[in-house]
Design an enzyme around this catalytic site. Structure first.
Site, PDB file in Angstrom:
ATOM      1  N   CYS A   1      -4.276   4.333  12.389  1.00  0.00           N
ATOM      2  CA  CYS A   1      -5.633   3.800  12.371  1.00  0.00           C
ATOM      3  C   CYS A   1      -6.418   4.429  13.501  1.00  0.00           C
ATOM      4  O   CYS A   1      -5.935   4.566  14.629  1.00  0.00           O
ATOM      5  CB  CYS A   1      -5.703   2.291  12.527  1.00  0.00           C
ATOM      6  SG  CYS A   1      -4.914   1.402  11.211  1.00  0.00           S
TER       7      CYS A   1
ATOM      8  N   ARG B   1      -5.221   9.848  11.747  1.00  0.00           N
ATOM      9  CA  ARG B   1      -4.522   8.624  12.127  1.00  0.00           C
ATOM     10  C   ARG B   1      -4.395   7.642  10.965  1.00  0.00           C
ATOM     11  O   ARG B   1      -3.715   6.613  11.083  1.00  0.00           O
ATOM     12  CB  ARG B   1      -5.253   7.940  13.274  1.00  0.00           C
ATOM     13  CG  ARG B   1      -5.406   8.815  14.500  1.00  0.00           C
ATOM     14  CD  ARG B   1      -6.153   8.082  15.577  1.00  0.00           C
ATOM     15  NE  ARG B   1      -5.366   6.999  16.113  1.00  0.00           N
ATOM     16  CZ  ARG B   1      -4.507   7.113  17.114  1.00  0.00           C
ATOM     17  NH1 ARG B   1      -4.341   8.277  17.690  1.00  0.00           N
ATOM     18  NH2 ARG B   1      -3.829   6.081  17.530  1.00  0.00           N
TER      19      ARG B   1
ATOM     20  N   TRP C   1      -4.810   3.034   8.253  1.00  0.00           N
ATOM     21  CA  TRP C   1      -3.481   3.265   7.701  1.00  0.00           C
ATOM     22  C   TRP C   1      -2.904   1.869   7.499  1.00  0.00           C
ATOM     23  O   TRP C   1      -2.585   1.170   8.466  1.00  0.00           O
ATOM     24  CB  TRP C   1      -2.627   4.070   8.683  1.00  0.00           C
ATOM     25  CG  TRP C   1      -1.293   4.463   8.136  1.00  0.00           C
ATOM     26  CD1 TRP C   1      -1.026   5.533   7.331  1.00  0.00           C
ATOM     27  CD2 TRP C   1      -0.046   3.810   8.351  1.00  0.00           C
ATOM     28  NE1 TRP C   1       0.317   5.572   7.028  1.00  0.00           N
ATOM     29  CE2 TRP C   1       0.939   4.525   7.638  1.00  0.00           C
ATOM     30  CE3 TRP C   1       0.358   2.681   9.058  1.00  0.00           C
ATOM     31  CZ2 TRP C   1       2.286   4.159   7.621  1.00  0.00           C
ATOM     32  CZ3 TRP C   1       1.687   2.309   9.036  1.00  0.00           C
ATOM     33  CH2 TRP C   1       2.634   3.052   8.329  1.00  0.00           C
TER      34      TRP C   1
ATOM     35  N   ASN D   1      -6.518  -1.455  15.851  1.00  0.00           N
ATOM     36  CA  ASN D   1      -5.354  -0.596  15.599  1.00  0.00           C
ATOM     37  C   ASN D   1      -4.160  -1.301  16.223  1.00  0.00           C
ATOM     38  O   ASN D   1      -4.223  -1.691  17.387  1.00  0.00           O
ATOM     39  CB  ASN D   1      -5.606   0.770  16.259  1.00  0.00           C
ATOM     40  CG  ASN D   1      -4.372   1.647  16.309  1.00  0.00           C
ATOM     41  OD1 ASN D   1      -3.487   1.530  15.473  1.00  0.00           O
ATOM     42  ND2 ASN D   1      -4.314   2.525  17.279  1.00  0.00           N
ATOM     43  N   GLY D   2      -3.081  -1.482  15.443  1.00  0.00           N
ATOM     44  CA  GLY D   2      -1.903  -2.169  15.989  1.00  0.00           C
ATOM     45  C   GLY D   2      -1.491  -3.306  15.077  1.00  0.00           C
ATOM     46  O   GLY D   2      -1.949  -3.389  13.931  1.00  0.00           O
TER      47      GLY D   2
ATOM     48  N   GLU E   1      14.894  19.548  10.351  1.00  0.00           N
ATOM     49  CA  GLU E   1      13.439  19.617  10.521  1.00  0.00           C
ATOM     50  C   GLU E   1      12.773  20.280   9.300  1.00  0.00           C
ATOM     51  O   GLU E   1      11.709  19.858   8.847  1.00  0.00           O
ATOM     52  CB  GLU E   1      13.115  20.382  11.812  1.00  0.00           C
ATOM     53  CG  GLU E   1      11.671  20.806  11.984  1.00  0.00           C
ATOM     54  CD  GLU E   1      10.682  19.648  11.963  1.00  0.00           C
ATOM     55  OE1 GLU E   1      11.113  18.488  12.007  1.00  0.00           O
ATOM     56  OE2 GLU E   1       9.477  19.928  11.851  1.00  0.00           O
TER      57      GLU E   1
ATOM     58  N   GLU F   1       7.543  15.952   3.598  1.00  0.00           N
ATOM     59  CA  GLU F   1       6.339  15.185   3.928  1.00  0.00           C
ATOM     60  C   GLU F   1       5.054  15.789   3.367  1.00  0.00           C
ATOM     61  O   GLU F   1       4.128  15.052   3.071  1.00  0.00           O
ATOM     62  CB  GLU F   1       6.211  14.945   5.433  1.00  0.00           C
ATOM     63  CG  GLU F   1       5.882  16.162   6.248  1.00  0.00           C
ATOM     64  CD  GLU F   1       5.753  15.858   7.742  1.00  0.00           C
ATOM     65  OE1 GLU F   1       5.290  14.784   8.108  1.00  0.00           O
ATOM     66  OE2 GLU F   1       6.137  16.741   8.537  1.00  0.00           O
TER      67      GLU F   1
ATOM     68  N   HIS G   1      31.915  18.926   2.060  1.00  0.00           N
ATOM     69  CA  HIS G   1      32.481  17.580   2.174  1.00  0.00           C
ATOM     70  C   HIS G   1      31.730  16.580   1.303  1.00  0.00           C
ATOM     71  O   HIS G   1      31.874  15.370   1.492  1.00  0.00           O
ATOM     72  CB  HIS G   1      32.486  17.146   3.647  1.00  0.00           C
ATOM     73  CG  HIS G   1      33.304  18.052   4.516  1.00  0.00           C
ATOM     74  ND1 HIS G   1      34.687  18.073   4.462  1.00  0.00           N
ATOM     75  CD2 HIS G   1      32.952  19.005   5.399  1.00  0.00           C
ATOM     76  CE1 HIS G   1      35.133  18.995   5.313  1.00  0.00           C
ATOM     77  NE2 HIS G   1      34.096  19.585   5.889  1.00  0.00           N
TER      78      HIS G   1
ATOM     79  N   LYS H   1      -0.596  10.298  11.491  1.00  0.00           N
ATOM     80  CA  LYS H   1      -0.099  10.858  12.746  1.00  0.00           C
ATOM     81  C   LYS H   1      -0.113   9.759  13.809  1.00  0.00           C
ATOM     82  O   LYS H   1      -0.872   8.817  13.701  1.00  0.00           O
ATOM     83  CB  LYS H   1      -1.012  12.016  13.175  1.00  0.00           C
ATOM     84  CG  LYS H   1      -0.263  13.032  14.024  1.00  0.00           C
ATOM     85  CD  LYS H   1      -0.995  14.329  14.077  1.00  0.00           C
ATOM     86  CE  LYS H   1      -0.266  15.333  14.923  1.00  0.00           C
ATOM     87  NZ  LYS H   1       0.955  15.844  14.275  1.00  0.00           N
TER      88      LYS H   1
END
Ligand code: F6R
Length: 590
Positions: free
Chosen positions: A2, A28, A73, A99-100, A468, A475, A491, A585
């Site tokens: 956010c 964000r 977000w 935000n949070g 990575e 993504e 394996h 992000k």
């Protein structure tokens, strides 16, 4: 997660400023957006689902000198217009962007409902304006009412509030970032600097547990708990606007991949005294732990190999979200190294808290100067990659690995050798990333774009790069990709290989080369289509993406063509690589 933006000052286009500022915070969150403007004693709120980048700031030109805005977000409540911020109280006099996460919002909401408050959304945020309204029954000081409300909140937050009866912008922070921009004609308050960088490069950072009140002429920082005033320094930021923009590139992700022509060299350009001191701290520590999340965690994993192979030093890696149970191993003489691009990641901050509670020291390797992790660490090394705006981390990773490799060389008393290697590697990356090379990687993406599964193998420091690679491909392109240590496939996972399954082998000219080539041969025998990323060709490769020979820095070089491959896979599959679904992000929630 956010983005929030606020402005108060002499300009009368605060709504338009908010729209433009939020566009720079869209990384964000991009589910929905909203703006609240205070004008003629009323608060006008406009909000919608979708991306702020599609909004025309000219639609927000009505005269207004105090505005707040949000790009979301979603956490609590789905992506709907009702759940989009700003949220207001019942009579629409108080508006808030947040935000949070307020962990105790359900109890607060229940209490407020019993007092007659009605709620329109499923969000935790909506309790904030209603609670402020309750406190305004006891005082006509808006800032005081905000401070009282904050005392009732549990959780992490950064929020901005405005009120029809006050010309002030009030902001509070506990756990999520907030930065003030000091403009010539007013003050900005936002989640991140790019939101206002076009207008000012002078900033003041809010710390956790602080609030700020500004009417555009004056600004007062104070402690949320005591109300005592806090004196803040003004800091001039060094990032340029050009660094934060896409320039000639279609997407930030490609721009940031190409930035690696220079960013690795910038990361290596560290103060040598400081590197010696930190190497000494690692040498003397009773236990060194390395933590990060996602891509940054893969830099930490690679560093385990750097420290082992170059400095013969054991360090312990854990994903930051798994660090909690390591606390038994921490002593006051232990050292925690945290690695983060944003410097705001909640799980990393939590790991720091655990280490500090044991008296251990914390070294941070971060990109964003002035971020919470930077300010809370005992020592910081900045990687100087410049702003990273695409959700997928690229240049930050190679910068982090460069710094960690340099520390490993310093621990082995070979700083100059390490520096030379990294600077040579940087210039090889510069040569490698030429237009023909990028087109070649694109042509490989073209060939495999229809495939639904992809596997990547590596050994030694190329093993974390295989993991990575999988993150990057998953993504942005949404292709199912998995990374493995080359020796692990037989394996179990080798059962997944079918005729034509693309398999990327990350290879270096090192002591494990023969082993990883054998692993590639095993995959080929089951029908795998082998894409070798290697300084030298090999008959097992069906495709060869040549990379320069970089010795101990091979992992830094090998990951770059995979970043480009992931980017082109996303574009060819019609996805927006800068704004992948479900992600944002700077992950400021646990
Ligand atoms: C993936 C990615 C994430 C971040 C992770 C940590 O491309 O960007 O996995 O690496 O969320 O973020 P920072 O480095 O900001 O702590």
């Amino acid at each position: 997660m956010c983005g929030i933006f606020g402005y108060v000052g002499k300009r009368n286009d605060a709504g338009a400023l908010a729209v433009e500022g939020l566009k720079n915070l869209e990384y964000r969150g991009y589910d929905s957006w909203g703006i609240a403007c205070k004008t003629d004693g009323v608060v006008l709120i406009e909000k919608s689902t979708g991306k702020i980048s599609t909004v025309d700031s000219n639609d927000f030109r009505e005269s207004c000198s105090l505005a707040i805005g949000h790009t979301r977000w979603a956490t609590h409540g789905g992506v709907t217009e009702f759940n989009a911020h700003p949220h207001a109280n019942g009579d629409q006099k108080i508006a808030v962007v947040h935000n949070g996460i307020l962990e105790n919002y359900q109890e607060l909401k229940k209490d407020l409902m019993e007092k007659g408050h009605e709620f329109l959304s499923e969000t935790d945020t909506e309790v904030i304006p209603h609670l402020i309204e309750e406190y305004l029954k006891q005082t006509d000081d808006f800032a005081y009412a905000v401070r009282m409300a904050c005392k009732d909140f549990d959780g992490r937050y950064a929020f901005l509030a405005l009120h029809t009866e006050s010309n002030t912008l009030v902001a509070a922070r506990r756990g999520s970032p907030l930065i003030v921009g000091v403009g010539d004609d007013g003050y900005f308050v936002a989640s991140d600097i790019p939101a206002f960088m076009e207008h000012t490069k002078l900033v003041q950072y809010l710390d956790d547990g602080e609030m700020v009140v500004t009417n555009g002429d004056n600004i007062i920082f104070s402690d949320l708990e005591t109300g005592d005033e806090v004196v803040k320094r003004e800091i001039e930021i060094t990032w340029s606007i050009e660094q934060a923009q896409k320039g000639e590139f279609e997407h930030y992700m490609l721009k940031e991949i190409m930035d690696q022509k220079e960013s690795v060299a910038r990361a290596v350009n560290q103060n040598e005294e400081q590197i010696y001191t930190l190497a000494e701290a690692i040498r003397n520590a009773k236990g060194t732990f390395l933590v990060g999340c996602g891509t940054a965690a893969k830099a930490c994993m690679a560093a385990e190999y750097f420290f082992s192979v170059i400095a013969e030093k054991h360090v312990n890696f854990a994903p930051a979200s798994e660090f909690k149970l390591y606390h038994h191993f921490l002593l006051p003489e232990s050292l925690l190294i945290v690695v983060s691009q944003s410097g705001e990641t909640a799980d990393v901050l939590e790991a720091m808290k655990i280490a500090k509670s044991k008296g251990s020291k914390v070294l941070a390797i971060v990109n964003v100067e002035g971020s919470t992790i930077d300010r809370e660490a005992d020592y910081t090394l900045l990687i100087n990659a410049g702003p990273e705006r695409a959700v997928a981390s690229t240049k930050a990773l190679t910068g982090q690995m460069a710094v960690l490799l340099l520390i490993a060389y310093t621990l082995a008393d070979k700083t100059q050798e390490g520096k030379r290697l990294l600077l040579e590697t940087s210039s090889k990356i510069n040569d490698m990333l030429n237009p023909r090379y990028v087109e070649f990687v694109e042509s490989i993406a073209e060939k495999i774009q229809e495939k639904s599964d992809l596997f990547i193998i590596g050994k030694s420091w190329n093993y974390p790069m295989a993991l990575e690679s999988a993150i990057k491909i998953q993504e942005v392109s949404y292709v199912h990709a998995e990374g493995f240590a080359g020796g692990e496939l037989k394996h179990g996972p080798i059962a997944l290989i079918e005729e034509g399954t693309p398999c990327i082998a990350l290879v270096g000219n090192d002591e494990v080369k023969a082993d990883i080539i054998s692993n590639a041969i095993e995959l080929k025998a089951r029908g795998g289509h082998i894409i070798g990323i290697s300084p030298e060709n090999n008959e097992v490769f069906d495709e060869w993406i040549k990379v320069p020979d970089a010795g101990a820095a091979q992992a830094i070089v090998n990951i770059i063509p995979v970043q480009a491959l992931a980017y082109f896979l996303a574009v060819k599959r019609g996805k927006d690589p800068d704004m992948p679904r479900n992600l944002a992000k700077s992950v400021t929630v646990k």
